[in-house]
Design a protein around this motif. Structure first.
Motif, PDB file in Angstrom:
ATOM      1  N   PRO A 198     -18.682 -10.987  -2.910  1.00 18.08           N
ATOM      2  CA  PRO A 198     -18.413 -11.649  -3.951  1.00 18.08           C
ATOM      3  C   PRO A 198     -19.074 -13.137  -3.935  1.00 18.08           C
ATOM      4  CG  PRO A 198     -16.524 -11.157  -2.812  1.00 18.08           C
ATOM      5  CD  PRO A 198     -17.375 -11.041  -1.802  1.00 18.08           C
ATOM      6  N   SER A 199     -19.758 -13.606  -5.065  1.00 20.39           N
ATOM      7  CA  SER A 199     -20.504 -14.693  -5.169  1.00 20.39           C
ATOM      8  C   SER A 199     -19.623 -15.956  -4.822  1.00 20.39           C
ATOM      9  CB  SER A 199     -20.811 -15.039  -6.469  1.00 20.39           C
ATOM     10  OG  SER A 199     -21.572 -13.831  -7.001  1.00 20.39           O
ATOM     11  N   SER A 200     -18.349 -15.750  -4.624  1.00 22.98           N
ATOM     12  CA  SER A 200     -17.421 -16.966  -4.077  1.00 22.98           C
ATOM     13  C   SER A 200     -17.164 -16.857  -2.763  1.00 22.98           C
ATOM     14  CB  SER A 200     -16.373 -16.850  -5.102  1.00 22.98           C
ATOM     15  OG  SER A 200     -15.537 -15.480  -4.892  1.00 22.98           O
ATOM     16  N   VAL A 260     -15.640  -5.527  -5.445  1.00 26.25           N
ATOM     17  CA  VAL A 260     -16.522  -6.556  -4.604  1.00 26.25           C
ATOM     18  C   VAL A 260     -16.441  -7.849  -5.484  1.00 26.25           C
ATOM     19  CG1 VAL A 260     -18.549  -7.552  -3.340  1.00 26.25           C
ATOM     20  CG2 VAL A 260     -17.648  -5.143  -2.855  1.00 26.25           C
ATOM     21  N   ALA A 261     -16.873  -7.751  -6.704  1.00 27.76           N
ATOM     22  CA  ALA A 261     -17.057  -8.685  -7.679  1.00 27.76           C
ATOM     23  C   ALA A 261     -15.940  -9.192  -7.797  1.00 27.76           C
ATOM     24  CB  ALA A 261     -17.852  -8.145  -9.022  1.00 27.76           C
ATOM     25  N   ALA A 264     -12.027  -8.243  -3.978  1.00 29.53           N
ATOM     26  CA  ALA A 264     -11.014  -7.304  -3.522  1.00 29.53           C
ATOM     27  C   ALA A 264     -11.450  -6.933  -1.933  1.00 29.53           C
ATOM     28  CB  ALA A 264     -10.559  -6.235  -4.046  1.00 29.53           C
ATOM     29  N   ALA A 265     -12.661  -6.891  -1.723  1.00 33.85           N
ATOM     30  CA  ALA A 265     -13.377  -6.461  -0.383  1.00 33.85           C
ATOM     31  C   ALA A 265     -14.855  -6.774  -0.219  1.00 33.85           C
ATOM     32  CB  ALA A 265     -13.203  -4.828  -0.169  1.00 33.85           C
ATOM     33  N   ILE A 266     -15.480  -6.759   0.748  1.00 33.37           N
ATOM     34  CA  ILE A 266     -16.638  -6.699   0.771  1.00 33.37           C
ATOM     35  C   ILE A 266     -17.370  -5.275   1.303  1.00 33.37           C
ATOM     36  CG2 ILE A 266     -16.752  -8.951   1.968  1.00 33.37           C
ATOM     37  CD1 ILE A 266     -17.718  -7.408   4.626  1.00 33.37           C
ATOM     38  N   ALA A 267     -18.692  -5.031   0.992  1.00 32.34           N
ATOM     39  CA  ALA A 267     -19.043  -3.690   1.231  1.00 32.34           C
ATOM     40  C   ALA A 267     -20.479  -3.761   2.165  1.00 32.34           C
ATOM     41  CB  ALA A 267     -19.270  -2.790  -0.068  1.00 32.34           C
ATOM     42  N   VAL A 282     -21.993 -10.669  -7.566  1.00 28.73           N
ATOM     43  CA  VAL A 282     -21.861 -10.323  -6.274  1.00 28.73           C
ATOM     44  C   VAL A 282     -23.103 -10.971  -5.663  1.00 28.73           C
ATOM     45  CG1 VAL A 282     -20.669  -8.258  -6.656  1.00 28.73           C
ATOM     46  CG2 VAL A 282     -23.207  -8.113  -6.636  1.00 28.73           C
ATOM     47  N   GLN A 283     -23.231 -11.140  -4.392  1.00 25.03           N
ATOM     48  CA  GLN A 283     -24.580 -11.466  -3.722  1.00 25.03           C
ATOM     49  C   GLN A 283     -24.737 -10.449  -2.516  1.00 25.03           C
ATOM     50  OE1 GLN A 283     -24.894 -15.565  -2.747  1.00 25.03           O
ATOM     51  NE2 GLN A 283     -26.474 -15.193  -1.121  1.00 25.03           N
TER      52      GLN A 283
END
Length: 336
Positions: A198-200, A260-261, A264-267, A282-283
């Motif tokens: 996520p960008s955050s 992800v955005a 809730a999770a990364i990927a 997302v980043q």
């Protein structure tokens, strides 16, 4: 002992058919005679036609007479000066050409089918298939084997075998590693992977990370039964008992990106997603110590049919021919 009189060997049903008005027994014509007639009809000269079919002129003339008797109509007018088609002959010529062409095509189709080069090939693929190589492989295969119908079907991320495990497909574009038995693979190229956060996220400002930097977060999972495949995308090799993966199930790449955005999770995903499916919020980060995902052709190890072998041959030849494209794909940027 009483003597038996000769009797008609045909049964009652056959005799009844013969007695019907307008009924005629099917004509049995040797295809060689048809070819000889076509030669005469096209040359309109018995001597030239005889040379064309490598037959003595007298024998050719006899065959044409036999054919006319079998057809029940005069097909050619013969004089000392010329040969012409009768009206019946003109009609029969068209039918003879059609019949010979149909027989030739049927024989060719049978030979192709015997070699496994006709019919249907069921091609499965996971999202992305073979990326930029996909249209090149399919175009080349169709040009080489136009009589093979390729039925394509995309399978969800939960089926890493793209239908091979269930028998729904004959051959498939799959991603490795693969832990399913009785499936053989041939690698086409290695696709770089990246982390999507996520960008955050606290790592969002970095250009690259290590696998261990990512193992504290929940991670997306396609809910596959293939443990080797799941372990790769969930970074299991970087984990220990205290950092077991907390899995967030997904059904598609777009669903993964939205989760992800939402934080809730990364990927861990293909670098191609970063370039072709930009997602707000997302980043993408390069993973310094994690290998890429090999994209391969897969098939049933005990059922490699001729048509599957030909598809594999085409895929490999396209891969080898398109070496510059493969190099570009394997070195796709993992940062923006």
């Amino acid at each position: 002992m009483t003597s038996q009189t000769p009797r008609d060997v045909r049964g009652n049903d056959e005799r009844e058919r013969l007695d019907r008005p307008g009924y005629h027994l099917p004509i049995e014509i040797n295809t060689r005679k048809l070819g000889h007639f076509v030669a005469v009809a096209e040359e309109l000269h018995f001597s030239k036609a005889a040379a064309r079919v490598h037959l003595a002129q007298q024998a050719l003339s006899r065959q044409i007479k036999e054919l006319e008797n079998e057809v029940g109509a005069k097909l050619l007018e013969r004089t000392t000066r010329k040969v012409t088609l009768t009206p019946a002959g003109e009609v029969f010529l068209e039918g003879a050409r059609t019949a010979l062409a149909v027989l030739d095509e049927a024989a060719s189709a049978a030979r192709r089918a015997a070699r496994g080069l006709a019919g249907t090939l069921r091609l499965g693929y996971v999202p992305g298939a073979a990326l930029e190589l996909t249209p090149l492989i399919l175009t080349e295969f169709r040009e080489r084997h136009p009589d093979v119908v390729v039925e394509m079907q995309e399978f969800p991320v939960s089926d890493s075998s793209a239908g091979l495990a269930s028998g729904a497909t004959d051959v498939a574009f799959v991603r490795l590693p693969k832990g399913i038995a009785n499936i053989e693979t041939e690698v086409l190229f290695v696709d770089p992977v990246v982390a999507m956060v996520p960008s955050s996220h606290h790592l969002a400002g970095r250009v690259s990370v290590s696998a261990r930097d990512l193992i504290g977060d929940p991670i997306t999972n396609g809910d596959t039964l293939d443990e080797a495949y799941r372990a790769f995308w969930c970074l299991d090799a970087a984990r220990d008992e205290s950092t077991k993966a907390r899995l967030v199930p997904i059904n598609s790449i777009t669903e993964e990106a939205q989760l992800v955005a939402a934080g809730a999770a990364i990927a861990v995903t293909s670098a191609v997603v970063m370039h072709h499916m930009p997602v707000p919020g997302v980043q993408f980060l390069a993973i310094d110590d994690w290998s890429g995902s090999a994209i391969a052709i897969g098939w049933h190890s005990d059922e490699r049919s001729p048509v599957v072998a030909q598809f594999l041959d085409v895929a490999c030849s396209v891969r080898d021919r398109e070496s510059e494209l493969v190099h570009t794909m394997e070195n796709r940027p993992t940062t923006i």
